[in-house]
Design an enzyme around this catalytic site. Sequence first.
Site, short mmCIF file in Angstrom:
data_model
loop_
_atom_site.label_atom_id
_atom_site.label_comp_id
_atom_site.label_asym_id
_atom_site.label_seq_id
_atom_site.Cartn_x
_atom_site.Cartn_y
_atom_site.Cartn_z
N ASP A 6 -10.49 -5.06 -4.11
CA ASP A 6 -11.84 -4.65 -4.50
C ASP A 6 -12.75 -5.87 -4.49
OD1 ASP A 6 -10.45 -5.74 -6.77
OD2 ASP A 6 -12.06 -4.99 -8.06
N GLU A 13 -9.73 -5.50 -9.85
CA GLU A 13 -9.76 -6.84 -10.44
C GLU A 13 -11.15 -7.21 -10.92
OE1 GLU A 13 -9.85 -11.14 -11.06
OE2 GLU A 13 -11.09 -10.00 -9.66
ZN LIG Z 1 -11.07 -12.54 -7.14
#
Ligand SMILES: [Zn+2]
Lengths: 482, 482
Positions: free
Chosen positions: B102, B168
Amino acid sequence: MAPNLASYFQAVDANADAFIHRLAEAVAIPSVSAEDARRPDVVKMGLFLKAQLEALGAKMEARPLGKQPGKEHLELPPAIIGRYPAKKDESKRTILVYGHYDVQPANLSDGWRTEPFKLSVDDKGRMYGRGSTDDKGPVLGWVNAIEAHQKAGVDFPVNLLMCFEGMEEYGSEGLDDFIIAECKPGKFFADADAVCISDNYWLGTEKPCLTYGLRGCSYYSVEISGPGQDLHSGVFGGTAQEPMTDLMRVMSTLVDGDGKILISGIKELVAPLTKEEQSLYKDIAFTMDNLYESLGSKTAIFPDKESTLMARWRYPSLSLHGIEGAFSAPGAKTVIPAKVTGKFSIRTVPNMEPAEVDKLVYAHVTTAFAALHSKNTLNCHLQHSGKWWVASPKHWNFTAAAKAVESVWHTQPDLTREGGSIPVTLTFEQATGKNVLLLPMGSSTDAAHSVNEKLDRRNYVEGIKLLGAYLHYVAEEPMDGA
Amino acid sequence: MAPNLASYFQAVDANADAFIHRLAEAVAIPSVSAEDARRPDVVKMGLFLKAQLEALGAKMEARPLGKQPGKEHLELPPAIIGRYPAKKDESKRTILVYGHYDVQPANLSDGWRTEPFKLSVDDKGRMYGRGSTDDKGPVLGWVNAIEAHQKAGVDFPVNLLMCFEGMEEYGSEGLDDFIIAECKPGKFFADADAVCISDNYWLGTEKPCLTYGLRGCSYYSVEISGPGQDLHSGVFGGTAQEPMTDLMRVMSTLVDGDGKILISGIKELVAPLTKEEQSLYKDIAFTMDNLYESLGSKTAIFPDKESTLMARWRYPSLSLHGIEGAFSAPGAKTVIPAKVTGKFSIRTVPNMEPAEVDKLVYAHVTTAFAALHSKNTLNCHLQHSGKWWVASPKHWNFTAAAKAVESVWHTQPDLTREGGSIPVTLTFEQATGKNVLLLPMGSSTDAAHSVNEKLDRRNYVEGIKLLGAYLHYVAEEPMDGA
Ligand SMILES: [Zn+2]
Ligand SMILES: [Zn+2]
């Protein structure tokens, strides 16, 4: 009692339902000045007011105030100004009255128990609705006073000049210049002998008051900047001088928890308390329980009424409002803000000259920042200031109002000041050079600006009597007090 | 050089354009985890990664992580996990690698010079695009390393376990529990011998580094409340104890302008600096100009590199982030906020136990508030904490990485720590019980999380070589360092 007042009062009582209906019509127009989409309703409300007064024979004008600064696609609502009777009676005094026909925003979902733009009268005579007490009730009070004189067949005792604005709840955009221009010789408000503003509230719920003073307000920004952009505290924490650290340290030097202003020199600007003034406070209808109720807590600074009222009315105060540029949302964000702007304001009182206050504030902030030996950059400036206002409560304008209170409420009014500012008050005083009186209609529990705003039927009906009686006593006052 | 590395390196160079094309394909998928509407793109990116690895013969799984906490209408993107070769070779070490697919949000209007979701390579080989360096480049580095081995006909030197997540940049929702579960005996990651994470950056732009330490973070709220609702400073200023005044005074006691934490007892928790450690800093490739450039100013606390790096890596820091509940918009508002919540965090280092830090913070804040003798109410609590992490840079995992750096970059890597936290690092260490290495691909000027994020072609291509070389040296390292 002044002659003819009895039949005027009877006419007010006899037409009370019609007057309440008039208020209901006004409340039904959602004249919210802060919401662009409601601008047509604000204008509609102004024209409603104009039409009502024209129907009673007043000479009315809707004066354009131009485009709204910063929102040039929006026309400001007009100033609705008028004169009654239409032709000036040179034998009578001329009183200039002010009110506003716009209201604060209101939505049922904010917590209103009734539809905010529908006047809802409960069985205790509490009339709920946005604008009921602020300021449509008082504005219509003047309309109703004119009508009740006509119904009673009583001669109207003064020349009434009217100034009703539609942007009060959004900073009275454009009004100051308009007032100043219209008070010039030969202009609409040129011949006012005194001014009466009905846009404030009793100190409590039972005792009427006349208000002769307001604190001023000087509002400051303290901007501290350092890094070129916001930083991550993991990467830069401990290696960069952080503007927030400096700002907290500067802001913490301004005032202590008991409201004592720590800026040196401020205290010395305050007019000393005389014995005479000190003696006035003990009789004011106000209790610490009133304060606790309005605070919603017992976190008061002073334990007694006198100190509290003096702190509110005649001493300065300093409040820290917030910080722009720092993290302000719920949750957690590990940002080191690059530029933060602290906001605080000082409520000013006689004899604090705003320019003098600015100088002391800049000196204090500069010194406090210098003591930090920071590499960051400080920038302190005034955002706006409005001066305090104190009128003479011995002027005939006040004497007449006090007699009117006695004739309607059968009690002497408290003579009060207020902690907040109503900037138009000072504008009228300076533009007319005449005495200005604040003559409230509503009470302290009316929740102006809040949810479930109301006006008590009693305050409205007796308030209409009060406005009329005030004009009658104004007509009787000797000239020497002028 | 390890056997076969030369032909592997040649294969990487020969396929560089294909690898850049692969990165362009990935950047074109706007897998922004923070934007609900982009969730399908995040999933698409995960499945793209899975398909690419399956095409190379890896055994891949897309594991659901459940609903997104607080946004239960949204499915979390899957953890993409895999093993290469598909069947474990029991004679080889097993390395678990982590990355995320992501990216941060990005809009052309934020100030991007090129379309953020289109990889744009300029004539200096700078490859601009959201996710180029964080973290699609490094993640695809593993894919490319596998492919280059196949193209070169070189036996893959280890068993590779892969864990790629899609949340993340939005708090790694759901990942911790997943990792812990999959590291249990018999589960997917059970047999990892060491962990390699490629989700950070070189300290500068020229010298590769291996990272063996991260600071922790303990984030606190200090809430001070008094009145039942926000108050108007005109009416109540000077009569009520204001929560903001108290909060400024409490927050100003936490840290000074030079970053010195004023909470007593904190300093004593910090592991003493040994002569050996002290000697490490002078050789690190970092200059004060690097700092000034990233700060965008010269408002640094220390004048020298060594103190700065120590302050960032091995000493705690305290940052004041902001205030919730106070006035935070531009302009002026004369509010006395009824409840204000100050936010600050402490970056923690060995040997600060988070619970110990909490205790000292609470004691300090409580004492500072008590000294104000305020009637307001204080409530201080921890919002979240993540522990610091320090690995042994003498472990074979680091030795192998250092040899790989030398074979690719012809220089010894700096051994660095970082000021920020990468919480998954500690999770992997605790869940596997094995050594964790941070092996960065990008450089300090890549602008991860910012506009115009890029990855230099050189860092990408040599980085692919580095990842492969690391695995070869891992295979050669003696067991005794384990
Ligand atoms: Zn990163
Ligand atoms: Zn008002």
